[in-house]
Design a protein around this motif. Structure first.
Motif, short mmCIF file in Angstrom:
data_model
loop_
_atom_site.label_atom_id
_atom_site.label_comp_id
_atom_site.label_asym_id
_atom_site.label_seq_id
_atom_site.Cartn_x
_atom_site.Cartn_y
_atom_site.Cartn_z
N HIS A 10 0.81 -1.23 0.00
CA HIS A 10 0.00 0.00 0.00
C HIS A 10 0.84 1.28 0.00
CE1 HIS A 10 -3.81 -2.12 0.51
NE2 HIS A 10 -3.20 -2.89 1.38
N LYS A 11 1.73 1.39 -0.96
CA LYS A 11 2.57 2.59 -1.14
C LYS A 11 3.60 2.80 -0.05
CE LYS A 11 -0.64 5.34 -3.86
NZ LYS A 11 -1.34 6.61 -3.95
N ASN A 12 3.91 1.77 0.74
CA ASN A 12 4.93 1.90 1.77
C ASN A 12 6.19 1.20 1.27
OD1 ASN A 12 6.67 1.72 3.96
ND2 ASN A 12 5.00 1.53 5.43
N PHE A 13 6.92 1.87 0.39
CA PHE A 13 8.11 1.27 -0.19
C PHE A 13 9.20 1.03 0.86
CE2 PHE A 13 12.17 1.43 -2.53
CZ PHE A 13 11.97 0.31 -3.32
N ASN A 14 9.20 1.82 1.92
CA ASN A 14 10.21 1.61 2.97
C ASN A 14 10.10 0.23 3.59
OD1 ASN A 14 11.46 4.10 2.67
ND2 ASN A 14 10.10 5.10 4.14
N SER A 15 8.88 -0.28 3.73
CA SER A 15 8.71 -1.63 4.30
C SER A 15 9.28 -2.68 3.35
CB SER A 15 7.24 -1.91 4.62
OG SER A 15 6.46 -2.00 3.44
N ILE A 16 9.12 -2.46 2.06
CA ILE A 16 9.68 -3.39 1.06
C ILE A 16 11.20 -3.34 1.12
CG2 ILE A 16 9.95 -3.79 -1.41
CD1 ILE A 16 7.05 -2.76 -1.73
N ARG A 17 11.74 -2.15 1.12
CA ARG A 17 13.20 -1.98 1.18
C ARG A 17 13.78 -2.64 2.43
NH1 ARG A 17 16.71 0.90 -1.40
NH2 ARG A 17 15.20 2.30 -2.36
N ASP A 38 4.14 0.13 -6.20
CA ASP A 38 5.41 -0.18 -5.53
C ASP A 38 6.29 -1.06 -6.40
OD1 ASP A 38 4.82 1.27 -3.22
OD2 ASP A 38 3.86 -0.46 -2.25
N VAL A 39 5.68 -1.85 -7.27
CA VAL A 39 6.47 -2.72 -8.13
C VAL A 39 7.38 -1.91 -9.05
CG1 VAL A 39 6.36 -4.38 -10.04
CG2 VAL A 39 4.99 -4.74 -7.99
N ASP A 40 6.91 -0.76 -9.51
CA ASP A 40 7.78 0.10 -10.33
C ASP A 40 9.04 0.48 -9.55
OD1 ASP A 40 5.96 0.07 -12.42
OD2 ASP A 40 4.97 1.90 -11.76
N ASP A 41 8.88 0.79 -8.27
CA ASP A 41 10.02 1.13 -7.43
C ASP A 41 10.91 -0.09 -7.18
OD1 ASP A 41 9.21 3.80 -7.24
OD2 ASP A 41 8.01 3.42 -5.45
N ILE A 42 10.30 -1.25 -7.02
CA ILE A 42 11.07 -2.49 -6.84
C ILE A 42 11.94 -2.74 -8.07
CG2 ILE A 42 10.91 -5.02 -6.74
CD1 ILE A 42 8.38 -4.63 -4.99
N LEU A 43 11.34 -2.63 -9.25
CA LEU A 43 12.08 -2.88 -10.48
C LEU A 43 13.21 -1.86 -10.69
CD1 LEU A 43 9.07 -3.77 -12.80
CD2 LEU A 43 10.67 -5.36 -11.71
N ASP A 44 13.00 -0.63 -10.25
CA ASP A 44 14.05 0.39 -10.34
C ASP A 44 15.17 0.13 -9.34
OD1 ASP A 44 12.78 1.75 -12.40
OD2 ASP A 44 11.86 3.24 -11.07
N ALA A 45 14.81 -0.25 -8.11
CA ALA A 45 15.80 -0.43 -7.05
C ALA A 45 16.62 -1.71 -7.20
CB ALA A 45 15.11 -0.41 -5.69
N LEU A 49 17.03 -8.38 -10.14
CA LEU A 49 16.19 -9.43 -9.59
C LEU A 49 14.87 -9.53 -10.34
CD1 LEU A 49 16.64 -8.89 -5.75
CD2 LEU A 49 17.48 -10.80 -7.12
N PRO A 50 14.49 -10.74 -10.73
CA PRO A 50 13.16 -10.90 -11.32
C PRO A 50 12.09 -10.66 -10.26
CG PRO A 50 14.25 -13.03 -11.12
CD PRO A 50 15.23 -11.99 -10.68
N CYS A 51 10.91 -10.24 -10.71
CA CYS A 51 9.81 -9.94 -9.81
C CYS A 51 8.52 -10.49 -10.41
CB CYS A 51 9.70 -8.43 -9.59
SG CYS A 51 8.44 -7.94 -8.40
N GLU A 52 7.85 -11.33 -9.66
CA GLU A 52 6.53 -11.85 -10.04
C GLU A 52 5.50 -11.12 -9.18
OE1 GLU A 52 5.84 -13.95 -12.41
OE2 GLU A 52 7.75 -14.95 -12.82
N PHE A 53 4.43 -10.61 -9.80
CA PHE A 53 3.44 -9.86 -9.04
C PHE A 53 2.08 -9.94 -9.70
CE2 PHE A 53 5.72 -7.14 -11.92
CZ PHE A 53 4.75 -6.36 -12.53
N VAL A 54 1.05 -9.65 -8.90
CA VAL A 54 -0.33 -9.63 -9.36
C VAL A 54 -1.02 -8.39 -8.80
CG1 VAL A 54 -0.58 -12.13 -9.64
CG2 VAL A 54 -1.06 -11.08 -7.42
N LEU A 55 -2.16 -8.08 -9.36
CA LEU A 55 -2.96 -6.97 -8.86
C LEU A 55 -3.78 -7.39 -7.65
CD1 LEU A 55 -4.41 -5.28 -12.07
CD2 LEU A 55 -2.43 -4.60 -10.72
N GLY A 56 -4.01 -6.44 -6.77
CA GLY A 56 -4.92 -6.64 -5.65
C GLY A 56 -6.17 -5.81 -5.82
N ASN A 57 -7.04 -5.85 -4.84
CA ASN A 57 -8.31 -5.14 -4.93
C ASN A 57 -8.14 -3.62 -4.82
OD1 ASN A 57 -7.70 -5.87 -2.11
ND2 ASN A 57 -9.56 -4.75 -1.64
#
Length: 153
Positions: A10-17, A38-45, A49-57
């Motif tokens: 939910h837009k908390n990229f710091n938690s992902i990092r 957040d996936v855009d930020d993951i792919l940039d950072a 690393l490959p990233c598999e992801f899906v959409l949520g509600n």
């Protein structure tokens, strides 16, 4: 092979990092939805690393991303979805039935923000919870699967 599993950031990229920096030897990032770009930020950072992801509600105005996908990691078939389309707040029955249709070894979902690690009908089920609080790790070595949940504090 080692994958980190995240959901509901939910837009908390710091938690992902924070989670990814705790696990420097990962080979794959998996995000189970409510990504909010957040996936855009993951792919940039972590472009290596490959990233598999899906959409949520809560993923609005995001296009060309599926609500579920099946992929192979470390020789194991993984069914990935956010879970809201399968009523996971009440039961994992429909989710497990869908994973079985795809002959999945592992089923990953999110949506509830509550971590869960269990097995049903021979399928390992993982909800990493909200990335603000927790994440999952999947390690596959010589065909053996080890899954755990970790706090992200």
């Amino acid at each position: 092979m080692k994958a980190i599993v995240l959901s509901d950031s939910h837009k908390n990229f710091n938690s992902i990092r924070r989670a990814i920096e705790k696990e420097p030897d990962i080979n794959l990032i998996i995000h189970a939805g409510d990504v909010q770009r957040d996936v855009d930020d993951i792919l940039d950072a972590w472009p290596e690393l490959p990233c598999e992801f899906v959409l949520g509600n809560n993923d609005f105005n995001v296009f060309n991303v599926p609500t579920q996908r099946v992929f192979v990691f470390g020789g194991k078939k993984i069914f990935l979805t956010h879970g809201h389309l399968y009523g996971v707040r009440h039961s994992t029955f429909r989710l497990v039935q869908e994973a079985k249709k795809h002959h999945a070894d592992i089923c990953i979902f999110g949506h509830t923000h509550l971590p869960l690690l269990t097995e049903q009908d021979g399928i390992q089920i993982l909800n990493p919870g909200s990335s603000w609080q927790s994440y999952g790790i999947i390690e596959i070595t010589d065909g053996k699967v080890k899954i755990c949940l970790k706090e992200n504090q």
